[in-house]
Design a protein around this motif. Structure first.
Motif, PDB file in Angstrom:
ATOM      1  N   PHE A 137       0.836  -1.205   0.000  1.00  0.00           N
ATOM      2  CA  PHE A 137       0.000   0.000   0.000  1.00  0.00           C
ATOM      3  C   PHE A 137       0.871   1.255   0.000  1.00  0.00           C
ATOM      4  O   PHE A 137       0.642   2.186  -0.791  1.00  0.00           O
ATOM      5  CB  PHE A 137      -0.925   0.003   1.219  1.00  0.00           C
ATOM      6  N   ASN A 138       1.873   1.285   0.892  1.00  0.00           N
ATOM      7  CA  ASN A 138       2.734   2.471   0.996  1.00  0.00           C
ATOM      8  C   ASN A 138       3.583   2.666  -0.255  1.00  0.00           C
ATOM      9  O   ASN A 138       3.848   3.796  -0.664  1.00  0.00           O
ATOM     10  CB  ASN A 138       3.632   2.371   2.234  1.00  0.00           C
ATOM     11  N   LEU A 139       3.993   1.575  -0.871  1.00  0.00           N
ATOM     12  CA  LEU A 139       4.745   1.650  -2.129  1.00  0.00           C
ATOM     13  C   LEU A 139       3.877   2.261  -3.225  1.00  0.00           C
ATOM     14  O   LEU A 139       4.314   3.161  -3.959  1.00  0.00           O
ATOM     15  CB  LEU A 139       5.212   0.262  -2.552  1.00  0.00           C
ATOM     16  N   SER A 140       2.644   1.787  -3.352  1.00  0.00           N
ATOM     17  CA  SER A 140       1.728   2.306  -4.374  1.00  0.00           C
ATOM     18  C   SER A 140       1.472   3.801  -4.166  1.00  0.00           C
ATOM     19  O   SER A 140       1.489   4.592  -5.122  1.00  0.00           O
ATOM     20  CB  SER A 140       0.415   1.519  -4.315  1.00  0.00           C
ATOM     21  N   ASP A 141       1.267   4.196  -2.926  1.00  0.00           N
ATOM     22  CA  ASP A 141       1.049   5.606  -2.595  1.00  0.00           C
ATOM     23  C   ASP A 141       2.279   6.443  -2.947  1.00  0.00           C
ATOM     24  O   ASP A 141       2.166   7.539  -3.518  1.00  0.00           O
ATOM     25  CB  ASP A 141       0.735   5.724  -1.097  1.00  0.00           C
ATOM     26  N   PHE A 142       3.464   5.909  -2.641  1.00  0.00           N
ATOM     27  CA  PHE A 142       4.701   6.648  -2.916  1.00  0.00           C
ATOM     28  C   PHE A 142       4.941   6.782  -4.416  1.00  0.00           C
ATOM     29  O   PHE A 142       5.397   7.828  -4.895  1.00  0.00           O
ATOM     30  CB  PHE A 142       5.893   5.961  -2.258  1.00  0.00           C
ATOM     31  N   GLN A 143       4.640   5.740  -5.165  1.00  0.00           N
ATOM     32  CA  GLN A 143       4.843   5.788  -6.613  1.00  0.00           C
ATOM     33  C   GLN A 143       3.980   6.878  -7.253  1.00  0.00           C
ATOM     34  O   GLN A 143       4.410   7.548  -8.192  1.00  0.00           O
ATOM     35  CB  GLN A 143       4.542   4.421  -7.229  1.00  0.00           C
ATOM     36  N   ALA A 144       2.762   7.065  -6.720  1.00  0.00           N
ATOM     37  CA  ALA A 144       1.900   8.142  -7.222  1.00  0.00           C
ATOM     38  C   ALA A 144       2.483   9.505  -6.858  1.00  0.00           C
ATOM     39  O   ALA A 144       2.456  10.441  -7.660  1.00  0.00           O
ATOM     40  CB  ALA A 144       0.499   7.997  -6.632  1.00  0.00           C
ATOM     41  N   TYR A 145       3.049   9.604  -5.662  1.00  0.00           N
ATOM     42  CA  TYR A 145       3.652  10.857  -5.193  1.00  0.00           C
ATOM     43  C   TYR A 145       4.899  11.229  -6.007  1.00  0.00           C
ATOM     44  O   TYR A 145       5.055  12.370  -6.453  1.00  0.00           O
ATOM     45  CB  TYR A 145       4.012  10.712  -3.703  1.00  0.00           C
ATOM     46  N   ILE A 146       5.783  10.254  -6.212  1.00  0.00           N
ATOM     47  CA  ILE A 146       7.094  10.541  -6.804  1.00  0.00           C
ATOM     48  C   ILE A 146       6.994  10.817  -8.302  1.00  0.00           C
ATOM     49  O   ILE A 146       7.883  11.431  -8.899  1.00  0.00           O
ATOM     50  CB  ILE A 146       8.083   9.379  -6.525  1.00  0.00           C
ATOM     51  N   LYS A 147       5.882  10.391  -8.911  1.00  0.00           N
ATOM     52  CA  LYS A 147       5.677  10.594 -10.345  1.00  0.00           C
ATOM     53  C   LYS A 147       5.761  12.071 -10.732  1.00  0.00           C
ATOM     54  O   LYS A 147       6.165  12.420 -11.840  1.00  0.00           O
ATOM     55  CB  LYS A 147       4.299  10.030 -10.737  1.00  0.00           C
ATOM     56  N   GLU A 148       5.374  12.922  -9.795  1.00  0.00           N
ATOM     57  CA  GLU A 148       5.343  14.366 -10.073  1.00  0.00           C
ATOM     58  C   GLU A 148       6.692  15.043  -9.803  1.00  0.00           C
ATOM     59  O   GLU A 148       6.851  16.230 -10.061  1.00  0.00           O
ATOM     60  CB  GLU A 148       4.274  15.032  -9.192  1.00  0.00           C
ATOM     61  N   LYS A 149       7.649  14.292  -9.251  1.00  0.00           N
ATOM     62  CA  LYS A 149       8.933  14.883  -8.863  1.00  0.00           C
ATOM     63  C   LYS A 149       9.965  14.742  -9.986  1.00  0.00           C
ATOM     64  O   LYS A 149       9.983  13.733 -10.697  1.00  0.00           O
ATOM     65  CB  LYS A 149       9.466  14.223  -7.587  1.00  0.00           C
ATOM     66  N   PRO A 150      10.843  15.729 -10.124  1.00  0.00           N
ATOM     67  CA  PRO A 150      11.841  15.660 -11.202  1.00  0.00           C
ATOM     68  C   PRO A 150      12.911  14.606 -10.942  1.00  0.00           C
ATOM     69  O   PRO A 150      13.210  14.275  -9.788  1.00  0.00           O
ATOM     70  CB  PRO A 150      12.455  17.072 -11.181  1.00  0.00           C
ATOM     71  N   LEU A 151      13.464  14.091 -12.032  1.00  0.00           N
ATOM     72  CA  LEU A 151      14.594  13.167 -11.940  1.00  0.00           C
ATOM     73  C   LEU A 151      15.825  13.958 -11.505  1.00  0.00           C
ATOM     74  O   LEU A 151      16.131  15.004 -12.059  1.00  0.00           O
ATOM     75  CB  LEU A 151      14.841  12.522 -13.302  1.00  0.00           C
ATOM     76  N   LEU A 152      16.540  13.443 -10.491  1.00  0.00           N
ATOM     77  CA  LEU A 152      17.759  14.100 -10.009  1.00  0.00           C
ATOM     78  C   LEU A 152      18.940  13.147 -10.126  1.00  0.00           C
ATOM     79  O   LEU A 152      18.834  11.965  -9.784  1.00  0.00           O
ATOM     80  CB  LEU A 152      17.599  14.525  -8.542  1.00  0.00           C
ATOM     81  N   LYS A 153      20.063  13.657 -10.610  1.00  0.00           N
ATOM     82  CA  LYS A 153      21.285  12.848 -10.682  1.00  0.00           C
ATOM     83  C   LYS A 153      21.947  12.831  -9.309  1.00  0.00           C
ATOM     84  O   LYS A 153      22.199  13.893  -8.724  1.00  0.00           O
ATOM     85  CB  LYS A 153      22.241  13.431 -11.728  1.00  0.00           C
ATOM     86  N   VAL A 154      22.245  11.629  -8.805  1.00  0.00           N
ATOM     87  CA  VAL A 154      22.782  11.521  -7.442  1.00  0.00           C
ATOM     88  C   VAL A 154      23.993  10.594  -7.382  1.00  0.00           C
ATOM     89  O   VAL A 154      24.213   9.760  -8.261  1.00  0.00           O
ATOM     90  CB  VAL A 154      21.708  10.997  -6.453  1.00  0.00           C
ATOM     91  N   ALA A 155      24.755  10.783  -6.307  1.00  0.00           N
ATOM     92  CA  ALA A 155      25.784   9.826  -5.906  1.00  0.00           C
ATOM     93  C   ALA A 155      25.518   9.493  -4.444  1.00  0.00           C
ATOM     94  O   ALA A 155      25.281  10.395  -3.637  1.00  0.00           O
ATOM     95  CB  ALA A 155      27.184  10.411  -6.077  1.00  0.00           C
ATOM     96  N   TYR A 156      25.520   8.213  -4.114  1.00  0.00           N
ATOM     97  CA  TYR A 156      25.237   7.754  -2.754  1.00  0.00           C
ATOM     98  C   TYR A 156      26.508   7.109  -2.211  1.00  0.00           C
ATOM     99  O   TYR A 156      26.967   6.090  -2.727  1.00  0.00           O
ATOM    100  CB  TYR A 156      24.088   6.748  -2.793  1.00  0.00           C
TER     101      TYR A 156
END
Length: 263
Positions: A137-156
């Motif tokens: 459930f939380n994954l599905s909710d997050f996927q809907a949320y993150i869809k609107e966010k821009p792609l960011l290049k990262v290093a972890y």
């Protein structure tokens, strides 16, 4: 019961295990959330959740260095390992004591499969389903949320001296992708050693993520990176939410939302 673990090894278990040794911190937390506190007899020194376990359970060493005699003395019915956390030598030593289950986690689907497998193994199917359902459930909710966010290049980054980053074929990289982060080191395998001096040529990230574990990054390390990056924003992140699987994932997506909202 004849089953296979997540690396394909056959395991025979005659009865529901009553004495469990867990050599993986995130799996220890999962066992607790499955209602198996009384069955857990041995843990590692890195099994910090729940906090009281360090005073109520026998510590049998680290994830890469165990006291085999301590484990034998606990007379476990099953020992729980992980392909990445524990060495092949540890698994082979544990197999001489009792049934040994090895997990192999790269994706959330792997996590859910492990949770449900533990539900069967330890006769905690209802507990396992509740945890799995919450993650779904939380994954599905997050996927809907993150869809609107821009792609960011990262290093972890997970370590310094040498500097080590997260590459492909890792659970952390899988979660970075879910967060709509493009890992500049995804062309490299596992946990590559990298040179800070080359960070611009190798991807020029917009965001640097410094994990809280296994290395204790501090502000001076952020300044060190800043000297080599091209105005990348450096953020300290909770490594448990990016690398612990199992029941930790129930809370992880709210953490990821809060992280995005800070950027």
């Amino acid at each position: 019961m004849d089953i296979k673990d997540q690396i394909g090894r056959p395991i025979t278990i005659e009865n529901t295990p009553k004495r469990i040794v867990s050599l993986v911190p995130s799996q220890t937390e999962l066992l607790y959330d499955l209602g198996l506190e009384e069955a857990i007899v041995g843990i590692t020194k890195f099994c910090v959740h729940p906090f009281h376990f360090k005073s109520t359970k026998t510590v049998v060493g680290g994830t890469k260095n165990i006291n085999i005699d301590k484990i034998k003395a606990l007379q476990p019915d099953i020992i729980l390992c992980n392909k990445e956390e524990n060495t092949k030598a540890i698994v082979e030593a544990c197999e001489q004591i009792c049934a040994t289950h090895v997990s192999d986690i790269v994706t959330i689907r792997d996590c859910i499969a492990l949770i449900n497998r533990y539900g069967v193994l330890f006769n905690k199917r209802t507990h396992a389903k509740k945890i799995s359902d919450k993650i779904e459930f939380n994954l599905s909710d997050f996927q809907a949320y993150i869809k609107e966010k821009p792609l960011l290049k990262v290093a972890y980054f997970i370590r310094r001296e040498p500097w080590m980053a997260v590459g492909s074929n890792t659970f952390i990289n899988h979660l970075l992708q879910l967060n709509n982060f493009e890992n500049i080191y995804a062309n490299l395998e596992r946990y590559p050693e990298v040179e800070l001096q080359k960070i611009q040529q190798e991807g020029d990230p917009e965001l640097i993520l410094l994990s809280s574990e296994p290395y204790p990054f501090k502000e001076e390390h952020a300044f060190e990176i800043d000297r080599h990056s091209h105005h990348a924003k450096t953020v300290f992140v909770d490594g448990e939410y990016f690398s612990w699987y199992g029941s930790r994932l129930v809370k992880a997506f709210n953490y990821f939302k809060a992280l995005r909202n800070r950027l």
